[in-house]
Design a protein around this motif. Structure first.
Motif, PDB file in Angstrom:
ATOM      1  N   VAL A   1      65.559  -1.337 -48.675  1.00  0.00           N
ATOM      2  CA  VAL A   1      64.864   0.071 -48.689  1.00  0.00           C
ATOM      3  C   VAL A   1      64.606   0.674 -47.300  1.00  0.00           C
ATOM      4  O   VAL A   1      64.171  -0.288 -46.270  1.00  0.00           O
ATOM      5  CB  VAL A   1      63.396  -0.017 -49.437  1.00  0.00           C
ATOM      6  N   TYR A   2      64.705   1.639 -46.940  1.00  0.00           N
ATOM      7  CA  TYR A   2      64.691   2.365 -45.900  1.00  0.00           C
ATOM      8  C   TYR A   2      64.043   3.829 -46.114  1.00  0.00           C
ATOM      9  O   TYR A   2      64.666   4.635 -46.975  1.00  0.00           O
ATOM     10  CB  TYR A   2      65.990   2.668 -45.001  1.00  0.00           C
ATOM     11  N   PRO A   3      63.190   4.377 -45.392  1.00  0.00           N
ATOM     12  CA  PRO A   3      62.227   3.547 -44.549  1.00  0.00           C
ATOM     13  C   PRO A   3      61.485   2.444 -45.066  1.00  0.00           C
ATOM     14  O   PRO A   3      61.296   2.242 -46.400  1.00  0.00           O
ATOM     15  CB  PRO A   3      60.991   4.675 -44.236  1.00  0.00           C
ATOM     16  N   ALA A   4      61.116   1.587 -43.950  1.00  0.00           N
ATOM     17  CA  ALA A   4      60.567   0.183 -44.597  1.00  0.00           C
ATOM     18  C   ALA A   4      59.050   0.439 -45.096  1.00  0.00           C
ATOM     19  O   ALA A   4      58.308   1.471 -44.915  1.00  0.00           O
ATOM     20  CB  ALA A   4      60.318  -0.554 -43.510  1.00  0.00           C
ATOM     21  N   LEU A   5      58.562  -0.319 -46.089  1.00  0.00           N
ATOM     22  CA  LEU A   5      57.389  -0.577 -46.738  1.00  0.00           C
ATOM     23  C   LEU A   5      56.278  -1.019 -45.676  1.00  0.00           C
ATOM     24  O   LEU A   5      56.630  -2.056 -44.737  1.00  0.00           O
ATOM     25  CB  LEU A   5      57.377  -1.073 -47.969  1.00  0.00           C
ATOM     26  N   GLU A   6      55.150  -0.640 -45.853  1.00  0.00           N
ATOM     27  CA  GLU A   6      54.203  -1.295 -45.138  1.00  0.00           C
ATOM     28  C   GLU A   6      52.923  -1.430 -46.311  1.00  0.00           C
ATOM     29  O   GLU A   6      52.684  -0.863 -47.364  1.00  0.00           O
ATOM     30  CB  GLU A   6      53.256  -0.256 -44.222  1.00  0.00           C
ATOM     31  N   GLN A   7      51.986  -2.505 -46.022  1.00  0.00           N
ATOM     32  CA  GLN A   7      50.904  -2.787 -46.876  1.00  0.00           C
ATOM     33  C   GLN A   7      49.686  -1.862 -46.598  1.00  0.00           C
ATOM     34  O   GLN A   7      49.380  -1.287 -45.331  1.00  0.00           O
ATOM     35  CB  GLN A   7      50.591  -4.175 -46.522  1.00  0.00           C
ATOM     36  N   TYR A   8      49.023  -1.498 -47.766  1.00  0.00           N
ATOM     37  CA  TYR A   8      47.877  -0.819 -47.572  1.00  0.00           C
ATOM     38  C   TYR A   8      46.828  -1.276 -48.625  1.00  0.00           C
ATOM     39  O   TYR A   8      47.067  -1.800 -49.662  1.00  0.00           O
ATOM     40  CB  TYR A   8      48.061   0.702 -47.699  1.00  0.00           C
ATOM     41  N   THR A   9      45.478  -0.967 -48.527  1.00  0.00           N
ATOM     42  CA  THR A   9      44.575  -1.382 -49.558  1.00  0.00           C
ATOM     43  C   THR A   9      44.537  -0.368 -50.708  1.00  0.00           C
ATOM     44  O   THR A   9      44.405   0.556 -50.368  1.00  0.00           O
ATOM     45  CB  THR A   9      43.019  -1.283 -48.540  1.00  0.00           C
TER      46      THR A   9
END
Length: 326
Positions: A112-120
């Motif tokens: 996957v691009y753009p890359a994923l980030e973690q969120y609450t």
């Protein structure tokens, strides 16, 4: 209905990509596994991933610092691991991403691009998504959101949350164009074809009236309707494509500053099958120039009747020219 000159046609967006993996031991289920992913985007001369336009074609290549996400899933399709791989070095169309697969990683891989980030997501849960844009006011306002370990991958995207800061700028497309690919790790190697899920509508508002030249614009929106005036979905589940203009934090509208034309780029997700625009499908487009919520904004709407059928496809750019003097 006022006459509106337009020119809507597709130009190939050269965004095909290939991903392969250096041979190593197959991922173990009880330890992190280092992997190198060689990723190639585009063809021909190197260009920037910030999407400079070359004639009728938008081309791309990796910049000097990039990140992709590597997701592995179970045989049933449930997400098992999510890891980000990074690259730092000279930009170009082919670079090597390095990283490690988490414990329990499987052979089924999605890139996957753009890359994923973690969120609450809640006090006890987290989710993954592409980075929040400047427009976002809550965590779920992302191109991709709601991904989590144990869940299934969902082709649910939101392209209407991006901000174009300057007239004619394509800088916002870097995070708005989505690449997806899938493959299988076999004998420590991976080969994957990564292709765009997104397209772009380039809209040129020409012959701006004096009122528009001396005021500002906060958004451009294109709605689609069929011959019976029903809304027509062509951007995921929505019936419109939109881009905000200017900047947020604080909110500043885009000044036209006497320019004769305003050029905007609207990212869309047409889907694999695309949608038919023209007499057989969405026969009418409605454009909205600014919201008109403030006296500093120039507001105008108009209709465009399409006379030829065109199927929207991922990886292409479509052009729309609107004569504001009509």
């Amino acid at each position: 209905m006022k006459k509106t000159l337009f020119n809507l046609f597709a130009a190939a967006l050269v965004l095909s990509a290939g991903v392969s993996c250096d041979k190593t031991e197959a991922p173990a289920t009880n330890e992190r596994t280092p992997i190198t992913i060689t990723a190639t985007i585009g063809s021909g001369e190197d260009t920037r991933v910030s999407y400079t336009e070359d004639g009728n074609i938008l081309k791309t290549a990796w910049e000097t610092n990039e990140t992709i996400s590597v997701i592995t899933s179970s045989d049933a399709g449930n997400i098992v691991t999510i890891d980000n791989f990074t690259y730092s070095g000279p930009g170009g169309k082919t670079v090597n991403f390095t990283g490690t697969l988490s414990e329990g990683a499987t052979k089924h891989v999605r890139v996957v691009y753009p890359a994923l980030e973690q969120y609450t997501y809640s006090s006890s849960e987290t989710r993954y998504g592409t980075p929040r844009t400047e427009y976002s006011t809550v965590d779920v306002e992302r191109l991709i959101s709601g991904i989590y370990i144990g869940g299934n991958w969902r082709d649910s995207f939101n392209s209407n949350i991006f901000v174009q800061k300057e007239n004619g700028s394509t800088a916002h497309l870097k995070d708005a164009i989505l690449y997806l690919g899938s493959g299988v790790i076999s004998e420590g190697a991976m080969s994957v074809e990564v292709s765009p899920k997104s397209s772009v509508i380039k809209v040129a508002f020409i012959n701006l009236p004096d009122g528009a030249k001396t005021k500002k614009c906060d958004k451009i929106q294109i709605n689609a309707y069929d011959s019976e005036n029903n809304t027509y979905s062509f951007n995921g589940s929505t019936s419109y494509a939109m881009v905000s203009l200017g900047s947020f934090s604080p909110r500043n509208y885009l000044p036209i500053s006497g320019a004769d034309a305003l050029v905007v780029y609207l990212p869309i997700i047409p889907g694999d099958a695309g949608k038919v625009f023209g007499p057989s499908g969405a026969s009418r487009l409605k454009y909205t120039y600014s919201s008109g919520y403030s006296s500093s904004l120039f507001y105008k709407t108009g209709d465009i009747t399409l006379t030829k059928d065109l199927t929207l496809e991922p990886g292409k750019m479509y052009r729309l020219t609107v004569d504001m003097s009509k």
